[in-house]
Motif scaffolding. Structure first.
Motif, PDB file in Angstrom:
ATOM      1  N   MET A  13     -37.490-140.201  39.186  1.00  0.00           N
ATOM      2  CA  MET A  13     -37.822-140.380  40.600  1.00  0.00           C
ATOM      3  C   MET A  13     -36.569-140.721  41.411  1.00  0.00           C
ATOM      4  N   SER A  14     -36.630-140.390  42.687  1.00  0.00           N
ATOM      5  CA  SER A  14     -35.542-140.728  43.609  1.00  0.00           C
ATOM      6  C   SER A  14     -35.732-142.161  44.087  1.00  0.00           C
ATOM      7  N   THR A  15     -34.666-142.935  43.968  1.00  0.00           N
ATOM      8  CA  THR A  15     -34.672-144.307  44.481  1.00  0.00           C
ATOM      9  C   THR A  15     -33.346-144.553  45.167  1.00  0.00           C
ATOM     10  N   PRO A  16     -33.257-145.408  46.135  1.00  0.00           N
ATOM     11  CA  PRO A  16     -34.387-146.128  46.701  1.00  0.00           C
ATOM     12  C   PRO A  16     -35.291-145.176  47.480  1.00  0.00           C
ATOM     13  N   LEU A  17     -36.498-145.626  47.732  1.00  0.00           N
ATOM     14  CA  LEU A  17     -37.450-144.834  48.505  1.00  0.00           C
ATOM     15  C   LEU A  17     -36.996-144.797  49.960  1.00  0.00           C
ATOM     16  N   GLU A  31     -32.887-135.635  60.689  1.00  0.00           N
ATOM     17  CA  GLU A  31     -31.518-136.134  60.526  1.00  0.00           C
ATOM     18  C   GLU A  31     -31.391-137.001  59.270  1.00  0.00           C
ATOM     19  N   GLN A  32     -32.384-137.843  59.028  1.00  0.00           N
ATOM     20  CA  GLN A  32     -32.352-138.716  57.853  1.00  0.00           C
ATOM     21  C   GLN A  32     -32.460-137.903  56.556  1.00  0.00           C
ATOM     22  N   MET A  33     -33.313-136.882  56.545  1.00  0.00           N
ATOM     23  CA  MET A  33     -33.426-136.030  55.359  1.00  0.00           C
ATOM     24  C   MET A  33     -32.114-135.315  55.088  1.00  0.00           C
ATOM     25  N   ARG A  34     -31.495-134.832  56.144  1.00  0.00           N
ATOM     26  CA  ARG A  34     -30.211-134.140  55.983  1.00  0.00           C
ATOM     27  C   ARG A  34     -29.142-135.092  55.457  1.00  0.00           C
ATOM     28  N   GLU A  35     -29.093-136.295  56.018  1.00  0.00           N
ATOM     29  CA  GLU A  35     -28.102-137.290  55.617  1.00  0.00           C
ATOM     30  C   GLU A  35     -28.229-137.661  54.134  1.00  0.00           C
ATOM     31  N   HIS A  36     -29.471-137.754  53.654  1.00  0.00           N
ATOM     32  CA  HIS A  36     -29.707-138.169  52.273  1.00  0.00           C
ATOM     33  C   HIS A  36     -29.937-136.991  51.325  1.00  0.00           C
ATOM     34  N   ASP A  37     -29.887-135.772  51.860  1.00  0.00           N
ATOM     35  CA  ASP A  37     -30.103-134.558  51.073  1.00  0.00           C
ATOM     36  C   ASP A  37     -31.419-134.622  50.304  1.00  0.00           C
ATOM     37  N   ILE A  38     -32.490-134.918  51.049  1.00  0.00           N
ATOM     38  CA  ILE A  38     -33.828-134.984  50.477  1.00  0.00           C
ATOM     39  C   ILE A  38     -34.775-134.154  51.334  1.00  0.00           C
ATOM     40  N   SER A  39     -35.973-133.891  50.806  1.00  0.00           N
ATOM     41  CA  SER A  39     -36.903-133.032  51.532  1.00  0.00           C
ATOM     42  C   SER A  39     -38.196-133.742  51.924  1.00  0.00           C
ATOM     43  N   VAL A 105     -44.125-143.025  44.508  1.00  0.00           N
ATOM     44  CA  VAL A 105     -44.283-143.714  43.225  1.00  0.00           C
ATOM     45  C   VAL A 105     -44.450-145.206  43.486  1.00  0.00           C
ATOM     46  N   ILE A 106     -45.460-145.802  42.824  1.00  0.00           N
ATOM     47  CA  ILE A 106     -45.682-147.244  42.943  1.00  0.00           C
ATOM     48  C   ILE A 106     -45.418-147.916  41.600  1.00  0.00           C
ATOM     49  N   ASP A 107     -45.061-149.200  41.674  1.00  0.00           N
ATOM     50  CA  ASP A 107     -44.849-149.967  40.447  1.00  0.00           C
ATOM     51  C   ASP A 107     -46.140-150.694  40.067  1.00  0.00           C
ATOM     52  N   SER A 108     -46.064-151.553  39.064  1.00  0.00           N
ATOM     53  CA  SER A 108     -47.255-152.244  38.560  1.00  0.00           C
ATOM     54  C   SER A 108     -47.852-153.212  39.582  1.00  0.00           C
ATOM     55  N   GLN A 109     -47.104-153.580  40.617  1.00  0.00           N
ATOM     56  CA  GLN A 109     -47.624-154.438  41.686  1.00  0.00           C
ATOM     57  C   GLN A 109     -48.115-153.627  42.893  1.00  0.00           C
ATOM     58  N   SER A 110     -48.179-152.310  42.727  1.00  0.00           N
ATOM     59  CA  SER A 110     -48.592-151.376  43.787  1.00  0.00           C
ATOM     60  C   SER A 110     -47.625-151.324  44.953  1.00  0.00           C
ATOM     61  N   ASP A 111     -46.362-151.681  44.707  1.00  0.00           N
ATOM     62  CA  ASP A 111     -45.313-151.533  45.716  1.00  0.00           C
ATOM     63  C   ASP A 111     -44.710-150.139  45.588  1.00  0.00           C
ATOM     64  N   TYR A 112     -44.460-149.483  46.717  1.00  0.00           N
ATOM     65  CA  TYR A 112     -43.823-148.169  46.695  1.00  0.00           C
ATOM     66  C   TYR A 112     -42.344-148.345  46.333  1.00  0.00           C
ATOM     67  N   MET A 115     -39.798-141.781  44.907  1.00  0.00           N
ATOM     68  CA  MET A 115     -40.466-140.517  45.208  1.00  0.00           C
ATOM     69  C   MET A 115     -40.119-139.538  44.094  1.00  0.00           C
ATOM     70  N   VAL A 116     -41.114-138.795  43.649  1.00  0.00           N
ATOM     71  CA  VAL A 116     -40.875-137.725  42.690  1.00  0.00           C
ATOM     72  C   VAL A 116     -41.256-136.423  43.393  1.00  0.00           C
ATOM     73  N   SER A 117     -40.437-135.403  43.193  1.00  0.00           N
ATOM     74  CA  SER A 117     -40.702-134.123  43.853  1.00  0.00           C
ATOM     75  C   SER A 117     -40.841-133.020  42.820  1.00  0.00           C
TER      76      SER A 117
END
Length: 126
Positions: A13-17, A31-39, A105-112, A115-117
């Motif tokens: 997964m991609s972290t940080p979220l 702009e943020q997606m471009r800056e971080h090269d994510i979709s 993606v959430i952890d065992s405490q249900s915190d985000y 992201m998995v793509s």
């Protein structure tokens, strides 16, 4: 990867979220997606959602101004999600079933926590 090796979502997964507020303009999301090269970006809140490059393309194709349209106007909510301990092949099956390319993606405490793509799922099995 060996055919019998189990890969968990947390391993790819991609972290940080990366997140964006629902009230932000779509242009800022682009702009943020471009800056971080994510979709895709996660939209936190009581009605959590996701905005993707496809949503941004739809805004532009419709002739709308990305500086005027908000993330809330085009994001998908609610979103499907997986836990860090889900096997990657199960996450890939979920994406196929729901016709989506991103899963928060959430952890065992249900915190985000990430992201998995679909790119993560296909590159892991090559």
């Amino acid at each position: 990867m060996a055919p019998d090796e189990t890969v968990l979502v947390e391993e790819v997964m991609s972290t940080p979220l990366e997140t964006i507020p629902a009230g932000a303009p779509v242009q800022e999301a682009a702009e943020q997606m471009r800056e971080h090269d994510i979709s895709g970006l996660f939209v936190p809140g009581s009605d959590a959602g996701i905005i993707t490059t496809t949503d941004i393309v739809d805004v532009v194709a419709a002739g709308d101004d990305p500086a005027e349209v908000t993330v809330a106007d085009v994001m998908t909510a609610p979103v499907e999600r997986v836990t860090t301990q889900v096997e990657l092949n199960e996450a890939a099956e979920m994406m196929t079933t729901y016709g989506i390319k991103h899963l928060p993606v959430i952890d065992s405490q249900s915190d985000y926590v990430g992201m998995v793509s679909s790119t993560d799922t296909t590159s892991e099995f090559e």
